[in-house]
Write a protein that holds these residues in place. Structure first.
Motif: not given
Length: 419
Positions: A69-70, A74, A82, A214, A357
């Motif tokens: 999702r992040d 990006a 990550h 996280t 979310r």
């Protein structure tokens, strides 16, 4: 304009072809095991397949959902870093699990198939992550090629070989070929991502503070993801406990036909729309409502059409298995297919909640689905056998689907600002 449209059509066509191939191969493999091994072996294979879905959800801690999702919009550097941290944690967990399986085989005399099952689980875990990564990178064709290697290509090689060479008709051979397909899929991803900034990511070392943060962030999603997967996989274990391995094999055969429909809809509709739905939520209420409504209508229509097609094909193919137990319970197939249609619609609602979310709400509905399904199966299986297994899916996910629909279309007012 014609060029991009034609390219999109070709991509969608290729995805549908690969998904159809996976659907046919998985169903064909279940039929092959039921015909040329036995229904009890099919039941054991179904339990191994369930573990290959449940264990990654348990070990993954829900982290991949947060990472993906992040990662929308990006840079690759962030994604690679990550994934480095996440996969390091996952590899450590599986190293312990694999060591335990080896010790159990060597010291306690456990079946050596347990080691093969653990290895399959490891590469299936990575393979599932890769599909999510590539899908969120809007590379659905490559994502589905990866899924095809893991879910179809090895079956196309194994089944003809086992038909010609009876000594290959064993669960050990099946699991070994499955492992080979999963390893091939991982190597494909390694090759296609060779230009990603992996070297820089691993040179900088692990970021333990990010990992701890996280894991905490993913707590709600983890419970949601685990309950979601459990609601799809626990039923085969409950069927085995109540009805035995042979009927569990029959159930897994029917479930394979139904789950092929679910897989087709998931990859052909839900996974493609996931990053778009996330962006739509960021763009505002009207855009989100329109995208979510279209997603749920498309999901329902696709599920009904594919479910009907799967039922027709199954009725033609089942007599070829020459298994009396399969013919005696064929009516349960319709209930299981109906349950999958309802479940797919409920899954579309869950995806909308995830994109917005609303992790807490999504988790609550996933837990409700799991509890409802288990309760319904405990109530129905002893009285109605395999018919109860299908009816339990319809009842549990029917209630959850209606609840999620209310939540999704009332969501923008409750969520506050969509910025």
């Amino acid at each position: 304009m014609t060029g991009p449209i034609a390219s999109l059509a070709l991509t969608r066509g290729a995805i549908l072809a690969m998904r159809a191939g996976i659907m046919a191969c998985k169903l064909g493999l279940a039929a092959f095991i039921g015909r040329y091994l036995d229904l009890s072996s099919l039941g054991l294979y179904g339990l191994a397949a369930g573990a290959a879905a449940l264990v990654p959800a348990l070990v993954g801690l829900g982290l991949v959902n947060v990472i993906m999702r992040d990662a929308v919009g990006a840079p690759l550097e962030q994604l690679a870093a990550h994934l480095r941290d996440y996969w390091s944690l996952v590899c450590a967990a599986y190293a312990v699990l694999l060591a335990g399986a080896v010790v159990a085989v060597a010291a306690l005399g456990a079946d050596r198939l347990s080691v093969l099952v653990v290895l399959v689980i490891v590469f299936e875990h990575v393979g599932n992550d890769v599909v999510q990564i590539l899908t969120n990178q809007e590379r659905p064709l490559l994502a589905n090629a990866n899924a095809f290697l893991r879910g179809a290509a090895w079956i196309l090689l194994y089944a003809p070989a086992a038909f010609l060479v009876p000594s290959l008709r064993s669960l050990e051979a099946v699991l070994g070929c499955w492992l080979a397909g999963s390893v091939a899929a991982f190597l494909l991803f390694a090759w296609t991502s060779r230009h990603w900034p992996w070297r820089a990511a691993f040179a900088s070392g692990l970021s333990l503070p990010w990992l701890v943060r996280t894991v905490r962030r993913a707590g709600v999603i983890y419970v949601s993801d685990l309950s979601f997967v459990a609601s799809q996989q626990l039923d085969r274990y409950i069927v085995t406990a109540f009805l035995g391995l042979q009927l569990a094999g029959v159930y897994f055969l029917y479930w394979s036909a139904a789950n092929a429909v679910s897989m087709f809809v998931s990859v052909g509709v839900l996974q493609i729309e996931r990053p778009r739905l996330i962006r739509a939520f960021r763009q505002g209420e009207a855009e989100f409502r329109g995208r979510a409504g279209a997603l749920m209508r498309t999901t329902l229509a696709a599920s009904v059409v594919l479910g009907a097609a799967a039922a027709g094909l199954a009725y033609l193919a089942l007599p070829l298995l020459k298994q009396p137990a399969v013919a005696e319970h064929v009516g349960a197939l319709n209930l299981i297919l109906a349950g999958i249609v309802v479940r797919n619609y409920a899954d579309a609602g869950a995806m909308a909640l995830f994109a917005a979310r609303r992790d807490g709400v999504m988790t609550a509905t996933n837990l409700a689905a799991l509890v409802g399904l288990v309760a319904a199966q405990f109530a129905l299986l002893p009285r109605t056998g395999l018919y109860g297994a299908g009816a339990a899916i319809v009842v549990a996910f029917g209630v959850v689907a209606l609840h999620r629909q209310v939540l999704v279309f009332g969501l923008p007012r409750r969520a506050g600002s969509l910025s």
